[in-house]
Structures are given as structure tokens and as C-alpha cells.
Scaffold this motif. Sequence first.
Motif, PDB file in Angstrom:
ATOM      1  N   GLY A  37      46.994  19.241  -8.369  1.00 11.53           N
ATOM      2  CA  GLY A  37      45.531  19.287  -8.353  1.00 11.53           C
ATOM      3  C   GLY A  37      44.872  19.115  -9.706  1.00 11.53           C
ATOM      4  N   GLU A  38      45.644  18.842 -10.733  1.00 13.72           N
ATOM      5  CA  GLU A  38      45.079  18.746 -12.084  1.00 13.72           C
ATOM      6  C   GLU A  38      44.024  17.640 -12.143  1.00 13.72           C
ATOM      7  OE1 GLU A  38      47.429  19.120 -16.046  1.00 13.72           O
ATOM      8  OE2 GLU A  38      47.277  16.968 -15.615  1.00 13.72           O
ATOM      9  N   ASN A  39      42.838  17.995 -12.641  1.00 18.01           N
ATOM     10  CA  ASN A  39      41.702  17.071 -12.821  1.00 18.01           C
ATOM     11  C   ASN A  39      41.215  16.468 -11.499  1.00 18.01           C
ATOM     12  OD1 ASN A  39      42.636  17.530 -15.488  1.00 18.01           O
ATOM     13  ND2 ASN A  39      41.676  15.650 -16.174  1.00 18.01           N
ATOM     14  N   HIS A  40      41.516  17.109 -10.388  1.00 18.55           N
ATOM     15  CA  HIS A  40      40.992  16.663  -9.099  1.00 18.55           C
ATOM     16  C   HIS A  40      39.777  17.517  -8.732  1.00 18.55           C
ATOM     17  CE1 HIS A  40      44.664  14.376  -8.841  1.00 18.55           C
ATOM     18  NE2 HIS A  40      44.297  13.869  -7.671  1.00 18.55           N
ATOM     19  N   LEU A  41      38.816  16.883  -8.091  1.00 20.78           N
ATOM     20  CA  LEU A  41      37.558  17.542  -7.720  1.00 20.78           C
ATOM     21  C   LEU A  41      37.433  17.546  -6.200  1.00 20.78           C
ATOM     22  CD1 LEU A  41      34.803  18.781  -8.490  1.00 20.78           C
ATOM     23  CD2 LEU A  41      33.909  16.449  -8.708  1.00 20.78           C
ATOM     24  N   ILE A  42      37.362  18.747  -5.620  1.00 27.19           N
ATOM     25  CA  ILE A  42      37.249  18.920  -4.164  1.00 27.19           C
ATOM     26  C   ILE A  42      35.839  19.392  -3.836  1.00 27.19           C
ATOM     27  CG2 ILE A  42      38.201  20.061  -2.133  1.00 27.19           C
ATOM     28  CD1 ILE A  42      40.229  18.326  -3.563  1.00 27.19           C
ATOM     29  N   PHE A  43      35.143  18.653  -2.980  1.00 28.15           N
ATOM     30  CA  PHE A  43      33.802  19.041  -2.540  1.00 28.15           C
ATOM     31  C   PHE A  43      33.896  19.791  -1.202  1.00 28.15           C
ATOM     32  CE2 PHE A  43      32.684  15.714  -5.505  1.00 28.15           C
ATOM     33  CZ  PHE A  43      31.478  16.135  -6.041  1.00 28.15           C
ATOM     34  N   ASN A  44      33.177  20.929  -1.129  1.00 32.34           N
ATOM     35  CA  ASN A  44      33.170  21.715   0.106  1.00 32.34           C
ATOM     36  C   ASN A  44      31.827  22.439   0.245  1.00 32.34           C
ATOM     37  OD1 ASN A  44      33.994  24.885   1.074  1.00 32.34           O
ATOM     38  ND2 ASN A  44      34.392  23.197   2.480  1.00 32.34           N
ATOM     39  N   MET A  45      31.198  22.292   1.399  1.00 31.46           N
ATOM     40  CA  MET A  45      29.916  22.949   1.643  1.00 31.46           C
ATOM     41  C   MET A  45      30.002  24.056   2.686  1.00 31.46           C
ATOM     42  SD  MET A  45      27.133  19.852   1.458  1.00 31.46           S
ATOM     43  CE  MET A  45      26.890  18.920  -0.060  1.00 31.46           C
ATOM     44  N   VAL A  46      30.953  23.950   3.606  1.00 33.67           N
ATOM     45  CA  VAL A  46      31.140  24.977   4.636  1.00 33.67           C
ATOM     46  C   VAL A  46      32.591  25.425   4.554  1.00 33.67           C
ATOM     47  CG1 VAL A  46      31.061  25.521   7.085  1.00 33.67           C
ATOM     48  CG2 VAL A  46      29.383  23.941   6.106  1.00 33.67           C
ATOM     49  N   SER A  47      32.796  26.655   4.098  1.00 33.04           N
ATOM     50  CA  SER A  47      34.162  27.159   3.909  1.00 33.04           C
ATOM     51  C   SER A  47      34.462  28.258   4.925  1.00 33.04           C
ATOM     52  CB  SER A  47      34.327  27.707   2.491  1.00 33.04           C
ATOM     53  OG  SER A  47      33.528  28.865   2.315  1.00 33.04           O
ATOM     54  N   GLY A  48      35.759  28.549   5.080  1.00 33.60           N
ATOM     55  CA  GLY A  48      36.172  29.664   5.921  1.00 33.60           C
ATOM     56  C   GLY A  48      35.900  29.453   7.399  1.00 33.60           C
ATOM     57  N   THR A  49      36.522  30.280   8.196  1.00 29.69           N
ATOM     58  CA  THR A  49      36.318  30.260   9.648  1.00 29.69           C
ATOM     59  C   THR A  49      36.211  31.695  10.143  1.00 29.69           C
ATOM     60  OG1 THR A  49      38.717  30.187   9.967  1.00 29.69           O
ATOM     61  CG2 THR A  49      37.549  28.078   9.995  1.00 29.69           C
ATOM     62  N   ALA A  50      35.757  31.848  11.379  1.00 27.69           N
ATOM     63  CA  ALA A  50      35.621  33.184  11.975  1.00 27.69           C
ATOM     64  C   ALA A  50      37.009  33.823  12.107  1.00 27.69           C
ATOM     65  CB  ALA A  50      34.939  33.073  13.331  1.00 27.69           C
ATOM     66  N   PRO A  51      37.122  35.123  11.981  1.00 31.20           N
ATOM     67  CA  PRO A  51      36.010  36.078  11.777  1.00 31.20           C
ATOM     68  C   PRO A  51      35.759  36.421  10.306  1.00 31.20           C
ATOM     69  CG  PRO A  51      38.002  37.266  12.312  1.00 31.20           C
ATOM     70  CD  PRO A  51      38.393  35.811  12.295  1.00 31.20           C
ATOM     71  N   ASP A  52      36.634  35.945   9.386  1.00 34.49           N
ATOM     72  CA  ASP A  52      36.522  36.391   7.990  1.00 34.49           C
ATOM     73  C   ASP A  52      35.500  35.603   7.186  1.00 34.49           C
ATOM     74  OD1 ASP A  52      38.516  38.247   8.482  1.00 34.49           O
ATOM     75  OD2 ASP A  52      40.112  36.835   7.944  1.00 34.49           O
ATOM     76  N   PHE A  53      35.353  34.303   7.473  1.00 35.78           N
ATOM     77  CA  PHE A  53      34.424  33.443   6.742  1.00 35.78           C
ATOM     78  C   PHE A  53      34.645  33.560   5.227  1.00 35.78           C
ATOM     79  CE2 PHE A  53      32.241  34.246  10.785  1.00 35.78           C
ATOM     80  CZ  PHE A  53      32.082  32.940  11.218  1.00 35.78           C
ATOM     81  N   SER A  54      35.807  33.103   4.806  1.00 34.47           N
ATOM     82  CA  SER A  54      36.156  33.152   3.388  1.00 34.47           C
ATOM     83  C   SER A  54      35.155  32.342   2.566  1.00 34.47           C
ATOM     84  CB  SER A  54      37.564  32.588   3.181  1.00 34.47           C
ATOM     85  OG  SER A  54      37.828  32.366   1.813  1.00 34.47           O
ATOM     86  N   PRO A  55      34.799  32.806   1.370  1.00 34.62           N
ATOM     87  CA  PRO A  55      33.893  32.032   0.501  1.00 34.62           C
ATOM     88  C   PRO A  55      34.567  30.815  -0.121  1.00 34.62           C
ATOM     89  CG  PRO A  55      34.631  34.006  -0.633  1.00 34.62           C
ATOM     90  CD  PRO A  55      35.153  34.113   0.775  1.00 34.62           C
ATOM     91  N   LEU A  56      35.881  30.656   0.123  1.00 36.75           N
ATOM     92  CA  LEU A  56      36.638  29.536  -0.424  1.00 36.75           C
ATOM     93  C   LEU A  56      37.204  28.696   0.700  1.00 36.75           C
ATOM     94  CD1 LEU A  56      38.639  31.482  -3.148  1.00 36.75           C
ATOM     95  CD2 LEU A  56      36.712  29.960  -3.556  1.00 36.75           C
ATOM     96  N   ILE A  57      37.265  27.405   0.489  1.00 33.03           N
ATOM     97  CA  ILE A  57      37.925  26.550   1.460  1.00 33.03           C
ATOM     98  C   ILE A  57      39.409  26.897   1.472  1.00 33.03           C
ATOM     99  CG2 ILE A  57      38.219  24.696  -0.247  1.00 33.03           C
ATOM    100  CD1 ILE A  57      37.896  22.724   2.118  1.00 33.03           C
ATOM    101  N   GLU A  58      39.962  27.097   2.655  1.00 35.65           N
ATOM    102  CA  GLU A  58      41.323  27.621   2.795  1.00 35.65           C
ATOM    103  C   GLU A  58      42.338  26.482   2.771  1.00 35.65           C
ATOM    104  OE1 GLU A  58      40.291  31.642   5.304  1.00 35.65           O
ATOM    105  OE2 GLU A  58      40.286  29.724   6.374  1.00 35.65           O
ATOM    106  N   LEU A  59      42.435  25.867   1.587  1.00 40.49           N
ATOM    107  CA  LEU A  59      43.395  24.802   1.326  1.00 40.49           C
ATOM    108  C   LEU A  59      44.225  25.175   0.115  1.00 40.49           C
ATOM    109  CD1 LEU A  59      41.140  21.614   1.734  1.00 40.49           C
ATOM    110  CD2 LEU A  59      42.723  22.558   3.421  1.00 40.49           C
ATOM    111  N   GLU A  60      45.411  24.573   0.018  1.00 40.97           N
ATOM    112  CA  GLU A  60      46.266  24.785  -1.159  1.00 40.97           C
ATOM    113  C   GLU A  60      45.846  23.777  -2.219  1.00 40.97           C
ATOM    114  OE1 GLU A  60      47.924  27.357  -0.913  1.00 40.97           O
ATOM    115  OE2 GLU A  60      47.949  27.643   1.240  1.00 40.97           O
TER     116      GLU A  60
END
Length: 711
Positions: A182-205
Motif C-alpha cells: 500500500g505504499e504511496n497508494h491513495l484509497i477513497f472511501n465515503m461510506v465505511s463499515g457495516t451494521a451493527p458496528d459501523f466502523s469509522p474505517l473501511i474494513e479492508l487490508e
Amino acid sequence: MTIHTKITISKVYHYTHNTSLYRSFFFAVFLILIVTTFVGLSRLRISIGDESSKFKKIALVNIRGLPEFRLEGNGVPLPRNPECTHWDCFNIYRCGRTGHDRIAVYVYPPMKYVDDEGFSATELMSREYLALLQAVVNSKYYTANPHEACIFIPSIDTLNQERLRPNLTSRALHSLPFWNNGENHLIFNMVSGTAPDFSPLIELETGKALIAGADFDRYSFRINFDVSIPLYSPVAALGENNQNIHRKRSWLVTSSQLNLDIYYLGVLQKLSYQYSESLLIVDACHNHNYTKRCKENSNEKFSYPALLQDSTFCLIFRGERMGQFVLLEAMAADCIPVVVMDGAVLPFNNVIDWKRAAVFIMENYLHTLMDVLGKISPKRVRQMRETVRFLYNSYFSSVDKITITTLDIIQDRVYPHWSRIYDDWNLRPEEKNTNPLFLPLTAPKSHGFTAVILTYDRVDSLFTLIDRLSRVPSLMKVIVVWNNQKKSPPPLSSFPQIQKPVKVIRTSANKLSNRFYPYNEIETEAILHIDDDIVMLTADEVEFGYEVWREFPDRIVGFPSRTHRWDNVTTSWKYESEWTNEISMVLTGAAFLHKYWSFLYTTAMPANVRDWVDEHMNCEDIAMNFLVANTTNKPPIKVTPRKKFKCPECVNNEMLSADLGHMIERSQCVDRFAKAFGRMPLKSVEFRADPVLFKDPFPEKLKRFNDIGSL
């Protein structure tokens, strides 16, 4: 006593002969090295050119028929590194390979990533992500060559986590040829997480990748590494306020957010009993339609988001996620956000000062809402409203602007010496420092001015002008910009013999912009830009113009004036040359300017404006007025009452401004330049500077400037 030498003549001869051989040998070796180096560099340049020609700009057209990429089971993606900073997870050495101080951004070619069973990692690319990638490809940052890239953006749509399979998408990211954890890679995310926790981060490695996300809180946001972006609302544009921004509004504050937490709703209901005329609470109607809202406990319907145009403040609450559509919907309607979200990281918070545009209330103090808003003065409300509109139009009104702002922030991190300062990000043009010159209040008289005369081949008029300028006491030097490449200027011996130095500069191309080039020969702060046919000005008028410029060194101070007006029929700006009570431009055919403006015209003028001027041989004076007004937010100053500026020795067909088409083009210039600058910076003023005692019935010997023309 005679001492005999131990070296015979013949030996001396052979010694010198051998020395010359050595010199010849080393010289030959040196030549061989030079030739070898030259050939090697030539081949390298050719190979680089061939290598660069292999890479072509990607086409984002057929997103339904993308080639498939089958994900293999090898390799384990590494999880997101929560400790990343710009200094340990970002490889700065990948940047700067393009030969200029600008990040280069590479976009991977779009592909459909599937597993062994044919299941796709993501759904069809969304319209928003397609617009995002297109904005990058069309930007100044884009490169088609991944080997010179500083930032890599996957063409995998990660905007909405609910539209992807996290495990497969992580494997797809890991399969990218330049991923490198992932070095120097830029990931765009506007809607992260899923029910029921709704994580503030996109749940990707995502490893060391930068995240541009809309749901950050203070615990998940990596300062000076991640970028907080807004949750883009497609319907925000429907509520954009095209009316008077400061018109009176019916509601002080409106709550329009859907699925409001029961705690917030309870507090607002209690407040509404006491402030029913100021607080409006609306929610979804029974047959749910996002563009409709219904008043609580009532059947009264409102169009949304146009409803927000009728409210001064708009409430923004924490929901299942931090990012909320209502933030951009409120800003589009010039409604001041009231943020009730503890720990929220607002969009672009590292460059935008949100305290200038929003009100913050802690969740436990929501009951103080009306008291807090009631204490904000009308003047402060106006300022905040204007700032909200500026921020929305500059950074949030489209996916394109959100994307480019994100890249601008990363650009400033990589090249901090070129970064924008607080004022550049936050202040409206009219709020910025109005005097960029940092000059004394009054420029020293002893420095004098340099006259820069643009000419083509009107030699007689040129000589007359130089002779008349020589009588101006404050003149220090005359520079003649010879704009004719087909004809040589007359020899200096044929010029009028004056006491001040005269320098002739031959240009390489016939361009009007040559008059504003910051020539090294200009040694004074003040420049009198003057056309070779303006021979009617008297020495008193020119000297008085210089005296006025000394008082206002950041303005254009001159003689011929014009104005602009809005034409409701054509819905465009017009150039007006009629004599009116107002002026908004002073033409540089006879005007004093600080030499700083010549530098700014050459280095900072929008390229499309400067190129248009040179291509059409028109409007360089209008362009300079736009540039100065856009920087200072001040009008020019006209001096003396003279209005007629016709060359008495010239026939009409010799004068560029005599052509009717020339005037039509100048109206087109005003309208075109307003679009290029993003606003109309010209300021109209009913003001003219005349000498003291100019028309008073005093003896002429008591007046300093006697020879002042009437028209």
C-alpha cells in the motif's frame, strides 16, 4: 666558477618531445570520454522517450465491458497500519521524478477482479467514483507512466463499503503491480463499515495506504497522513442558493436530518415548545422520498434541500456514521452548519478553519442551542454565510473539486516550500491582504519612474513621445520595447538627444504581453506604461500622475479610463467606453504601475488569459486590471480630467482601437476573463484625482501643476 649542466641539449629536446606526446595522449582520451558520454546520453534520452511513449492516457469509457482479472490465492494482504505518519509510511523518494515540483498521480487501468468462482470483488463502478477517476486523469497531477508516479490510485471502487466484498477487494488491492503493502497508494472511501458496528474505517487490508475517508473520528484519523473528505450528496446541487445570500430567512435553525437519535430528537422537541417560531424540525414523510420532508406532528410538506435556503443555521448530528449528507446540502444552500458531533474530523480539517464557517456545540450541551445562536451578531452571521459559500464553491460543490482538493493537500505535504498558507485556503479574495507589495505608505519621490514604451514601427510618433517625456522631472529612464521582428529599430544616434538613458529592447515575437515583461533594465519601482501614440499628455500631467501613484503604489494610476457592466439580455459582462460617472479600469496605454505587477503578469497570470491576449493582439490592459483588482480588491485611480487620447499624427486605420471588431472583442475579453478568474474582481468607483488649486482662481505661479488638459 662555471657550473656545467648535467643535461645535454639533446636530452632536453627529447624530454620536451615526450611531454607533448603525453599531452596529446591525454587530450585524445578526454575527447573520447566526451564523445562516449554524449552518445550515451543521447541513447538514454532516446530510450527514455521510447519508454515514455509506451504509456498512454487511460480511457474511462466502457466500464461495463472491463477485462477480467482472476485473483489467485497467493499472498496475504497486510492490515492497515494505525501508526502510519507521513514520515515513515510514505516514500517521499518516489516523488520528483518528473523534473518539476509537483506530485505525479497514476491511475490503474480499470479491470473486473473476480475469484476462482467468478464472483466479483465489487459491484459496477459508481458514477461518483468514475467522476473521481476522470478528475484525476484530467488534472495537472496525472501521469500515464507508473515508473514516475508519486501517488497510485486504484480503479477499484471503494467509495461505499456496502457495495464491495472486503476479502476479495483486499486481495484485488494486493494484486496491483505497484502495491508494495500500500505504499504511496491513495484509497477513497465515503461510506465505511457495516451494521451493527459501523466502523469509522473501511474494513479492508490497506497496509500503508493513505485513506481519504468521510467517516473518521479522532481515534481512527492518522494526523498528517490520512485526508478527511466530505460525504458527497448528489442532491446538494438542487438546493444551491442562487438568490441574494443575505436575504431574510424564515427560520433561525432547521433540523432536517433523517433517522435522528432519540436523545437529540427529545432535546429538540423540548426546545421547539419554547421557540416554535425559530426552530423547525422535519423528518421523512410517510411515503419516503429523500427530496421531501414533513414537519413533525404535521402534514406540512417541504421540498428538500430547497427548504434549507430558508434557514440561517442547519443542524448536523452524528448518525450511524460520522459522514452525513446534510453537511454539503446545508452549505449548498448557504446555511451555516451547527455541528453536534463530539470527536468528529470535519472535511479537509488540516487546511480549513471550520470555526470561521460553522458553530460547534457539544452533544451534552444541545439544550443551549438557542442561547448560543441568539448571541451571534448579524455581522458575524453575514461573514459566516459568505465563508460557507466560498468553501462550498471552492472545495465541495462537485466530486471533481473534492478530488483535486485532496490531491492539493498531499501536494502541499510533499512540497511544503510551495504549499499554500492559511490565507490561501480560508480567506475569500476580498479578505486577503490588500497590499501585496509591502511598500511604505508613500513611495520615495527621489526614485523616479521608468517609461516603458511599446512600439512597432511608428518612429515619428515614438520620437515625439520620447522628447515630451524627457521634460518630466521624475523620469529616470526610457525603455523602448521594439515589437517588430521584420524591421530593425532606428539607431540610437537618430533618437532625440535627451539627458536620460534610452534603452531599446528587441522582442522575439510580436506579443502585447511583451510590454509587461519584468526586464532587468527596469531599476525603479514605478513604471509608466505608455503607447507610442499617446503624445498629447503634458509634462505636468505625467508628473502629477506619478505623484498620485506614490500615494497609492499598489494601484493602477493613469489617464484613459473605462468601465464594465452586466448585460441582462446576453447574460454576459460588457466593456463600456462611453463617458460615465463610474470607472472600473484604467488602460495601460498610459498608466503607472509597480513593477511587481509585471512580474505577476508574467508568472502568475492564468495561462489561458495570457495566451488569448497574445493570440488576439487585444485586451492586455484589461487583463492587467483584472490581475491587480483580483489581488488587491481595490479599484484603479484615474488622474486629471483628460478623456480624449487620439494620436494627432495617426490616421484612423493605424490605430488598433479604431476597429469596431476590436470593441466587440474587448467585451468578450471582460466576460472571458471573469470566468477565468472565477469571479468579477473589477471594482467600480466614482473618483478622480486632480491637482489642488486645479480650477481655483489663483495666480498660476501659486499652482504647482498648471498645464493640465481639460478633455
